[in-house]
Scaffold this active site. Structure first.
Site, PDB file in Angstrom:
ATOM      1  N   SER A   1       0.808  -1.225   0.000  1.00 48.56           N
ATOM      2  CA  SER A   1       0.000   0.000   0.000  1.00 48.56           C
ATOM      3  C   SER A   1       0.841   1.275   0.000  1.00 48.56           C
ATOM      4  CB  SER A   1      -0.965  -0.036   1.183  1.00 48.56           C
ATOM      5  OG  SER A   1      -1.898   1.006   1.059  1.00 48.56           O
ATOM      6  N   HIS A   2       0.699   2.080   1.028  1.00 47.14           N
ATOM      7  CA  HIS A   2       1.369   3.384   1.076  1.00 47.14           C
ATOM      8  C   HIS A   2       2.775   3.287   1.674  1.00 47.14           C
ATOM      9  CE1 HIS A   2      -0.676   2.397   4.719  1.00 47.14           C
ATOM     10  NE2 HIS A   2       0.224   3.123   5.359  1.00 47.14           N
TER      11      HIS A   2
ATOM     12  N   LYS B   1     -11.480   0.297  -0.938  1.00 42.08           N
ATOM     13  CA  LYS B   1     -11.521   1.736  -1.108  1.00 42.08           C
ATOM     14  C   LYS B   1     -10.901   2.068  -2.461  1.00 42.08           C
ATOM     15  CE  LYS B   1      -7.569   2.245   2.020  1.00 42.08           C
ATOM     16  NZ  LYS B   1      -7.453   1.080   2.901  1.00 42.08           N
TER      17      LYS B   1
ATOM     18  N   ASP C   1      -0.889   1.587  -3.930  1.00 42.83           N
ATOM     19  CA  ASP C   1      -1.745   0.633  -4.645  1.00 42.83           C
ATOM     20  C   ASP C   1      -3.052   1.247  -5.131  1.00 42.83           C
ATOM     21  OD1 ASP C   1      -2.631   0.859  -1.991  1.00 42.83           O
ATOM     22  OD2 ASP C   1      -3.533  -1.129  -2.013  1.00 42.83           O
TER      23      ASP C   1
ATOM     24  N   ASP D   1      -5.646   2.775  -3.593  1.00 44.67           N
ATOM     25  CA  ASP D   1      -6.936   2.763  -2.902  1.00 44.67           C
ATOM     26  C   ASP D   1      -7.158   3.986  -2.016  1.00 44.67           C
ATOM     27  OD1 ASP D   1      -5.102   1.945  -1.024  1.00 44.67           O
ATOM     28  OD2 ASP D   1      -6.153   0.110  -0.432  1.00 44.67           O
ATOM     29  N   ARG D   2      -6.103   4.762  -1.748  1.00 43.27           N
ATOM     30  CA  ARG D   2      -6.277   5.962  -0.915  1.00 43.27           C
ATOM     31  C   ARG D   2      -6.307   7.221  -1.761  1.00 43.27           C
ATOM     32  NH1 ARG D   2      -2.924   5.485   4.665  1.00 43.27           N
ATOM     33  NH2 ARG D   2      -3.483   3.332   5.136  1.00 43.27           N
TER      34      ARG D   2
ATOM     35  N   ASP E   1      -2.276   6.640  -3.258  1.00 40.25           N
ATOM     36  CA  ASP E   1      -1.172   5.928  -2.615  1.00 40.25           C
ATOM     37  C   ASP E   1      -0.570   4.843  -3.508  1.00 40.25           C
ATOM     38  OD1 ASP E   1      -3.250   4.075  -2.462  1.00 40.25           O
ATOM     39  OD2 ASP E   1      -2.559   3.259  -0.550  1.00 40.25           O
TER      40      ASP E   1
HETATM   41  C1  VG1 Z   1      -4.191   1.688   8.250  1.00 44.96           C
HETATM   42  C2  VG1 Z   1      -5.351   2.642   8.361  1.00 44.96           C
HETATM   43  C3  VG1 Z   1      -6.653   1.912   8.120  1.00 44.96           C
HETATM   44  C4  VG1 Z   1      -6.595   1.220   6.742  1.00 44.96           C
HETATM   45  C5  VG1 Z   1      -5.370   0.342   6.663  1.00 44.96           C
HETATM   46  C6  VG1 Z   1      -5.185  -0.260   5.283  1.00 44.96           C
HETATM   47  O1  VG1 Z   1      -4.323   0.667   9.210  1.00 44.96           O
HETATM   48  O2  VG1 Z   1      -5.363   3.286   9.624  1.00 44.96           O
HETATM   49  O3  VG1 Z   1      -7.719   2.810   8.196  1.00 44.96           O
HETATM   50  O4  VG1 Z   1      -7.742   0.450   6.548  1.00 44.96           O
HETATM   51  O5  VG1 Z   1      -4.200   1.095   6.960  1.00 44.96           O
HETATM   52  O6  VG1 Z   1      -5.097   0.711   4.294  1.00 44.96           O
HETATM   53  P1  VG1 Z   1      -3.547   0.702  10.617  1.00 44.96           P
HETATM   54  O7  VG1 Z   1      -3.899  -0.585  11.278  1.00 44.96           O
HETATM   55  O8  VG1 Z   1      -2.095   0.871  10.294  1.00 44.96           O
HETATM   56  O9  VG1 Z   1      -4.062   1.902  11.346  1.00 44.96           O
HETATM   57  V1  VG1 Z   1      -4.098   0.501   2.933  1.00 44.96           V
HETATM   58  O10 VG1 Z   1      -4.205   1.790   1.810  1.00 44.96           O
HETATM   59  O11 VG1 Z   1      -2.642   0.416   3.652  1.00 44.96           O
HETATM   60  O12 VG1 Z   1      -4.619  -0.949   2.303  1.00 44.96           O
HETATM   61 CO    CO Z   2      -3.440   1.456  -0.062  1.00 45.85          CO
END
Ligand code: VG1
Ligand code: CO
Length: 541
Positions: A111-112, A374, A277, A279-280, A275
């Site tokens: 992801s990010h 998302k 991947d 989704d953000r 981000d």
């Molecule tokens: C974080 C965010 C959460 C989101 C998750 C996955 O998780 O706070 O809201 O759903 O990342 O997003 P955490 O447990 O680190 O707070 V992504 O774009 O990384 O798939």
């Molecule tokens: Co992501």
């Protein structure tokens, strides 16, 4: 086909978004293979099944995809639909799983989190509804990783994934597809592309920062090719294995180039980022930052301007730490509003049951039931469609919204890479003191209630406990504390701060100022700085 003997690995429970580790950990002999075999076994094997496969273009992604193809073939899969170059954004993968009616898919992304040989890699399994694997599957994967003794793999070259088309790998079809087209077509079905074309034809200026990650090719196709925004509207549009050294996390800290452009002179009319991947999303106007919680509320209030939601939303949902801004919109529109634990998988059941069509998280995640993840570019298109429909800019839309609904001042403070024991001890201590907190007066605030969030899924009655600490103050302000489940270094403590001020006045204060008493009260109650020795948060959003 070869069956390779292996040893159980020191697995970690895959979190809300699969397994994330340092890339070099995934590159160790048999590590990726063990995790993938455990995943296949956890879903009852992949014999005769069809899967989707792709990722965000980060380092090791293509190599991992080739290994997974050889394993899928050895495990008897019938077909794998894979994005060209092993590219697929998370929402595009979710869409393919659904529209091609496959049994599920594997997404290669952290992801990010930054990418590269010394940064992060990740693997996540999505189920046949296109959404993140439910807990019963991630738990099964984890259990299997503890006892796994062998995996199956074809001893052969995997296709290089450079060209679209079908080839055979053993008895399995490898179908390499253009990663963008089906997703862009879906966006064309949801939004009023004619209205958006006129917006750009009339000189509307936008900057989309894809941060050298996966949305680049999608954004160029949608904004520049189909909507005819000027060439160059999308920046950092070529996905790079290390994201060009960028940290592809669309927030004011990491998307600082975009922030500087939108807060500077001659700012474009609209700015957005996504981000790793895809989704953000982050939404900006000239000199205006839209917090993700507010973005969700604005989208809910204006969804009817968008063709796909013309007849209204079924209901809305937000994660517990997300602000209650959307609750006020739901109340005024007479919509059901659900509060779920952090992580997109909790929205899936509600969407599958037809209870909600719009969901969001404070962590720059917004989406709808068009997929089961998302969706960053979808959120950007929602905003463009709302801007076109209302004939207003971002700042006007926000100020109208606050006048009508009031404002939930909101901020998240993250303390990263804390020693795990220290962070756990701090929250363990807080857990022990929760029942003593009501009635306590700090600053001018009195604690009204304090608890640990637990969620019973309204669809299948499954229970998720320990989903974050909530301290509510009289007057409706609150603070939420929880540990991240996606970090790869030590523990990350997230502190979510919120204060509601009714409209129509006094709504232009800086959120950090508006929240200052709650920030001080939190320090007094929890003692984060005192106990960690930190002088302040690492990231403020
Ligand atoms: C974080 C965010 C959460 C989101 C998750 C996955 O998780 O706070 O809201 O759903 O990342 O997003 P955490 O447990 O680190 O707070 V992504 O774009 O990384 O798939
Ligand atoms: Co992501």
């Amino acid at each position: 086909m070869t069956t390779i003997k292996t040893t159980p690995f020191e697995g970690q429970k895959p979190g809300t978004s699969g397994l994330r580790k340092k890339t070099k950990v995934f590159m160790q002999a048999h590590f990726l293979e063990n995790f993938v075999q455990a995943t296949f076994d956890a879903v009852g094997g992949v014999h005769d099944k069809t899967l989707v496969l792709g990722g965000d273009g980060r380092y090791f992604g293509k190599q991992a995809a080739q290994t997974i193809l050889r394993m899928a073939a050895a495990n008897g899969a019938q077909r794998v639909i894979v994005g060209q170059g092993a590219w697929l954004s998370t929402p595009a993968a979710s869409n393919l799983i659904r529209t091609r009616q496959t049994n599920g898919g594997i997404i290669l992304s952290a992801s990010h989190n930054p990418g590269g040989v010394d940064e992060d890699f990740g693997v996540k399994y999505n189920a046949e509804n296109g959404g993140p694997a439910p807990e019963r599957i991630t738990n099964a994967i984890f259990e299997i990783t503890k006892t796994i003794s062998e995996y199956k793999i074809l001893e052969c070259e995997a296709p290089d994934l450079a060209e679209t088309g079908e080839t055979m790998l053993g008895d399995m079809v490898v179908e390499v597809i253009d990663p963008v087209v089906a997703y862009a077509d879906m966006m064309e079905d949801i939004f009023d592309f004619d209205a958006l074309r006129s917006l750009f034809a009339n000189g509307f200026r936008m900057r989309m920062d894809s941060m050298c990650a996966i949305t680049g090719p999608y954004a160029v196709e949608i904004f520049e090719n189909r909507l005819r925004a000027p060439r160059g509207t999308v920046s950092h549009e070529v996905p790079l294995e290390d994201f060009g050294g960028m940290h592809p996390d669309p927030n004011p800290t990491w998307a600082h180039e975009l922030m500087a452009e939108l807060m500077g002179e001659n700012a474009p009319d609209f700015g957005a980022a996504s981000d790793g991947d895809g989704d953000r999303n982050m939404i900006l106007g000239p000199h205006t930052y839209v917090s993700p919680s507010d973005s969700l509320a604005v989208i809910a209030a204006n969804a009817k301007l968008v063709p796909a939601y013309q007849s209204g939303l079924k209901g809305v949902a937000r994660s517990m730490p997300t602000s209650a801004a959307v609750d006020r919109v739901a109340e005024s529109l007479g919509l059901d509003c659900f509060e779920t634990p952090t992580g997109w998988k909790f929205f899936g059941n509600l969407m599958d049951a037809g209870r909600v069509s719009l969901c969001g998280e404070e962590s720059f995640g917004t989406g709808s039931d068009h997929v089961r993840e998302k969706d960053g570019l979808w959120a950007v298109l929602m905003w463009l469609n709302i801007i076109a429909g209302r004939g207003q800019g971002v700042a006007e839309i926000m100020s109208d919204h606050f006048k009508r609904f009031g404002r939930n001042y909101y901020s998240r403070h993250d303390y990263e890479a804390l020693p795990i024991e220290q962070a756990e001890a701090m929250l363990g201590d807080l857990r022990g003191r929760l029942k003593d907190l009501p009635g306590m007066v700090v600053e001018d605030l009195m604690v009204a209630n304090a608890d640990e969030f637990s969620y019973t899924d309204p669809v299948d009655q499954s229970v998720a406990e320990g989903q974050g600490f909530r301290i509510l103050f009289t007057g409706g302000s609150r603070v939420v504390l929880r540990l991240s489940g996606t970090g790869t270094e030590g523990a990350t403590l997230r502190i979510y701060l919120e204060r509601y001020v009714p409209g129509p006045d006094g709504l232009t204060e800086d959120p950090q100022d508006a929240l200052a008493p709650i920030i001080r009260a939190t320090e007094e109650i929890v003692g984060v700085k005192a106990r960690t020795g930190r002088i302040g948060p690492d990231v403020i959003t």
